[in-house]
Every structure is written in structure tokens, then in C-alpha cells.
Motif scaffolding. Structure first.
Motif, PDB file in Angstrom:
ATOM      1  N   VAL A 115       0.957  -0.975   0.198  1.00 23.16           N
ATOM      2  CA  VAL A 115       0.170  -0.011  -0.040  1.00 23.16           C
ATOM      3  C   VAL A 115       0.887   1.254   0.116  1.00 23.16           C
ATOM      4  O   VAL A 115       0.631   2.196  -0.857  1.00 23.16           O
ATOM      5  N   GLU A 116       1.960   1.400   0.921  1.00 15.46           N
ATOM      6  CA  GLU A 116       2.661   2.504   0.944  1.00 15.46           C
ATOM      7  C   GLU A 116       3.620   2.625  -0.498  1.00 15.46           C
ATOM      8  O   GLU A 116       3.593   3.707  -0.843  1.00 15.46           O
ATOM      9  N   ASN A 117       4.086   1.507  -1.187  1.00 16.98           N
ATOM     10  CA  ASN A 117       4.889   1.580  -2.510  1.00 16.98           C
ATOM     11  C   ASN A 117       3.724   2.241  -3.537  1.00 16.98           C
ATOM     12  O   ASN A 117       4.130   2.897  -4.258  1.00 16.98           O
ATOM     13  N   THR A 118       2.651   1.577  -3.192  1.00 16.22           N
ATOM     14  CA  THR A 118       1.651   2.246  -4.490  1.00 16.22           C
ATOM     15  C   THR A 118       1.292   3.670  -4.153  1.00 16.22           C
ATOM     16  O   THR A 118       1.203   4.423  -5.225  1.00 16.22           O
ATOM     17  N   LYS A 119       1.216   4.126  -2.903  1.00 15.44           N
ATOM     18  CA  LYS A 119       1.093   5.500  -2.650  1.00 15.44           C
ATOM     19  C   LYS A 119       2.147   6.044  -3.136  1.00 15.44           C
ATOM     20  O   LYS A 119       1.930   7.351  -3.818  1.00 15.44           O
ATOM     21  N   GLN A 120       3.369   6.052  -2.983  1.00 19.72           N
ATOM     22  CA  GLN A 120       4.424   6.620  -3.464  1.00 19.72           C
ATOM     23  C   GLN A 120       4.350   6.885  -5.118  1.00 19.72           C
ATOM     24  O   GLN A 120       4.756   7.744  -5.655  1.00 19.72           O
ATOM     25  N   GLN A 121       4.175   5.441  -5.648  1.00 18.43           N
ATOM     26  CA  GLN A 121       4.076   5.568  -7.225  1.00 18.43           C
ATOM     27  C   GLN A 121       2.880   6.660  -7.458  1.00 18.43           C
ATOM     28  O   GLN A 121       3.058   7.248  -8.354  1.00 18.43           O
TER      29      GLN A 121
END
Length: 455
Positions: A115-121
Motif C-alpha cells: 500500500v505504501e509503495n503504491t502511494k509513492q507511485q
């Protein structure tokens, strides 16, 4: 022999002359039996004229009035592996309480920081979108500047054309003046030559006039060259206008092409941002689906899974739950021939399995253990059992239904119709006719009230 003629008549013996016949005829209980038979026949005949309440009988079970109050199973929205149970059978749970926790089994979601990585993307794509937006704005400003510069250049070129036109006009006038001077010089020269021949003018005057004539001829050539030069400048000014238009059209077209390329990249980035945001929301929601929660207050009836580590698929039933609060009702089934006689709001008598009941279907007044109900819904499509489903709720004007009733308990119903003699009911059943159609009194009153309101 056959005693069919008067010839040789056969003598018939009188039976009363026998002692056995006398004894049998003199027994008193035969007289009592005959009287009983006559009395029973008389009572049956009178009973045929007694009133009989026609009815429609149905069988069904106890259910709930609203669909969301009925027993339900809780399913897993995603595939997973059972990790921990938080309840046991018979527990009372409130809405939102955790029932079981499952872990991920699909490799696409193993990343704990998904979820955090997708938010960064998503944030990175949003920044890229801002840069494309700034590039589009810069190109729009460049296009505006090029258009302004083009207008200035065109204005400058038009001024040059006007100057060249004026110069051509001036040179043309100068050429005309020089031609006039040449004509005058030629005339003066011819006059001087004539006068010189006549002896009236000296030769010096002729030479002077010849010199002036040559000067005028030289000026014509110079002035014609000057006029041609002015016309060339006019042509060059017009060519310059076309060159400026072509140059700036190319620059503006290139700027527009860059702008549309940037806008295409911007829209593509918007699509990617939307897709990533959708993934981000899906991943966030999926994280919440690892905890299977109670949809409403109720009791855990049965756990449909067992143990720890069991793998389940999407839509697998986990537990069954019975809502805590519900409005009781009865679903009963009636034959198709009786369906037209039942209307919404009709009164129904109901009795339940396991509840002490004495029912006389033709004489409901002497029945015991039945409860009142009203029809709230009639199914318009036949059920798999070949009958139509009717939903009955408690009648608020009569005795309340037992609180001890359980959902799913058996129930039977009677819809009371018209009062007819017993002989008519026997005759109707022998012929297979349906009960008499009737309209309830309450329905008549409601219809009359509606008609009065319309008037």
C-alpha cells in the motif's frame, strides 16, 4: 312350481307360526337399535344444514418479515488462509466485531509495504503530471509570444511595402520630370542648332545646349535604374512578408505539436494516476478484508470452517449468523386454485408445531391455540413445490404470537372464507369446486372510504 298361474297353487307358510321367529321378533334391544339408527340418521340430516366456515389450509414454517433479519452466512471476499478465530459457536457479536483473521495466499499481494509503495507511485505520477501541465502552459505562452511577434513582423513588413510603394511612386514622378527635362533640353538644342544655322546663335550656345541634353539623357538612365531599384525593394518587401508568415507558421506549428505531445503525455499520466489510485484503494480495502467482521448484531450459529491454516477461496462461507433483532412471520404455501381467494391484508389463523392446539377447521370459534395473522405479501411465481408462497405477519389486533418460537419451526395456516351449510361444502368437495369468493369486511370499508375521498 313357480307360482305364476292359478293352476296348482303353492301354499305359503305363515312365518309367525314358528316359535323361533316369534322369539327373535320379541327381543327388546332390536327396537333400541332401530331407534338409534333412526336418531343418527336424523342428526346427520340436521347436521347437513349446520353452518360451515370455508377455509384455505396451508403449511409452512416460521421466518422473519424482512430479508435482512433472516439467518445468513458470512463469506470471505478474498482468498486466504485461516490464521486466527475470535469467536465460537453461540457467541453474541455486534456489528463490526472480528470473527476470523485470514492471511494472504496470492503472490501479487505478498509485499507487506504494498500500500505504501503504491502511494509513492501515485505521488510520483502526480508530480509528473504537474511537470507536463507546466510544460503545456509554457508552450501556450510561447505560442502566444510567437503570434504577437508574427503580428509585429507582419506590421513591420507592411510598413516596408508601403514605403517601397511610395518610393516607386516618387521615382516614377522623378522619371517623368527627367523625361520632361529631356524633352525641354532636346527642344532647346534643336532651336539652338537652327538659330546657329541662321547666324542668330553662336556655336557656344549650341554646345551648351548639347551638354544639357546629354545631362538630361544621363539623368533618365539614372532615374530608370532608381525606379527599378524601388520596384525591386517593393517585391522584396512582399517576399519578406511571405517569408515571415512561413517562418512563424512553422514555429507556431512546432510549438503546437510540442504542446499536443505534452498534453498527450499529460492525459496518459492522468490515466496512470487514476489506475494507480484505483490500485491503491483496492489494496487498502483488501488489507481490511483480511479481518472478516460481523455485518450486524447476532448470534454465531455454526462455524463452517475448522482449524487453523485452512485455505479458502473467494466467496467461501465462513460462519452462519442469526440476527439478534427480527420481526417474526410465517411463510405458508397454498394451492394455485386457492390463490385468487387470498388478498393482501386478509386475516389468517396460524398454529405452530409443538404448541398445544385444538383445531376445528369448519368451526374456528371453538378452536384453541391458534393465533391471528394478516397477509403481507403474495408471491407471483409458483414455487418448486407446485404451490404459491404467502407471507403472514402477526395481527396487531389479536393475541401476540409466542416469544418461544424459533426461526424455521413448522406452522400451519387457515384462511377463513364464507359461511355455508355443511351439505354445500360436501357437495363442493365432491365436485372439486373451489371455495366461494368473498370480500372481507375490512376491505369493503377501506374501499368505501377511498371512494368517498375521491368524491
Amino acid at each position: 312350481m313357480l307360482n305364476i298361474s292359478n293352476n296348482n297353487p303353492v301354499r305359503v307358510e305363515n312365518p309367525t307360526g314358528y316359535e323361533t321367529i316369534k322369539v327373535l321378533n320379541s327381543r327388546p334391544h332390536y327396537k333400541i337399535l332401530n331407534r338409534i339408527i333412526v336418531l343418527v340418521c336424523l342428526l346427520c340430516f340436521i347436521g347437513l344444514f349446520l353452518p360451515w366456515t370455508q377455509n384455505i389450509r396451508g403449511t409452512g414454517s416460521v421466518t422473519t418479515l424482512k430479508p435482512d433479519q433472516r439467518p445468513q452466512t458470512i463469506h470471505s471476499a478474498i482468498a486466504g488462509r485461516v490464521e486466527k478465530w475470535y469467536v465460537q459457536e453461540g457467541d453474541f457479536v455486534k456489528k463490526g466485531d472480528t470473527i476470523v483473521f485470514i492471511s494472504e495466499v496470492k503472490e501479487n499481494y505478498f509485499d507487506p509495504n504494498l500500500v505504501e509503495n503504491t502511494k509513492q507511485q501515485v505521488d510520483a505520477k502526480k508530480m509528473a503530471r504537474k511537470s507536463y501541465d507546466g510544460k503545456v502552459l509554457a508552450l501556450e505562452n510561447q505560442i502566444v509570444s510567437l503570434n504577437n511577434e508574427l503580428n509585429l513582423k507582419l506590421e513591420q513588413g507592411r510598413n516596408k511595402i508601403k514605403q517601397a510603394q511610395l518610393k516607386v511612386k516618387s521615382d516614377s514622378m522623378d522619371l517623368a520630370a527627367v523625361n520632361t527635362q529631356l524633352t525641354i533640353a532636346q527642344t532647346q538644342f534643336d532651336r539652338a542648332v537652327t538659330l546657329n544655322k541662321d547666324g542668330l546663335k553662336p556655336l557656344t550656345d549650341v554646345e551648351e545646349k548639347r551638354l544639357k541634353l546629354q545631362e538630361a539623357q544621363a539623368k533618365i538612365i539614372t532615374q530608370e535604374n532608381k525606379l527599378l531599384g524601388s520596384r525591386n525593394e517593393l517585391i522584396n518587401s512582399r517576399v519578406e512578408i511571405n517569408r515571415i508568415k512561413a517562418e512563424y507558421t512553422e514555429k507556431i506549428a512546432k510549438a503546437n505539436s510540442d504542446k499536443y505531445t505534452a498534453m498527450s503525455s499529460l492525459y496518459d499520466t492522468d490515466a496512470q494516476v487514476t489506475k494507480l489510485e484505483n490500485q491503491y484503494v483496492n489494496y487498502s480495502i483488501r488489507n481490511g478484508l483480511y479481518y472478516i467482521k460481523a455485518p450486524q448484531d447476532g448470534y454465531i450459529n455454526k462455524a463452517l470452517l475448522s482449524g487453523i491454516g485452512e485455505t479458502i477461496k473467494e466467496g467461501t462461507s465462513v460462519v452462519s449468523i442469526m440476527p439478534a433483532g427480527y420481526d417474526i412471520a410465517v411463510e405458508t404455501f397454498v394451492d394455485p386454485i386457492d390463490l385468487p381467494l387470498i388478498k393482501k391484508g386478509s386475516k389468517i389463523r396460524v398454529w405452530f408445531d409443538g404448541w398445544p392446539t385444538i383445531v376445528f377447521s369448519g368451526w374456528p370459534g371453538i378452536s384453541y391455540g391458534t393465533f391471528g395473522g394478516r397477509v403481507v405479501a403474495i408471491e407471483n411465481f409458483i414455487s418448486p413445490n407446485g404451490k404459491y408462497r404467502v407471507l403472514v405477519s402477526p395481527d396487531a389486533d389479536e393475541q401476540a404470537w409466542p416469544e418461544q418460537l424459533s426461526i424455521g419451526a413448522g406452522a400451519q395456516t387457515i384462511a377463513l372464507l364464507d359461511n355455508v351449510p355443511v351439505w354445500y361444502e360436501v357437495w363442493r368437495n365432491l365436485n372439486g369446486f373451489p371455495p366461494n369468493y368473498y370480500t372481507a369486511k375490512n376491505t369493503d370499508k377501506a374501499t368505501t372510504a377511498k371512494d368517498n375521498e375521491k368524491k
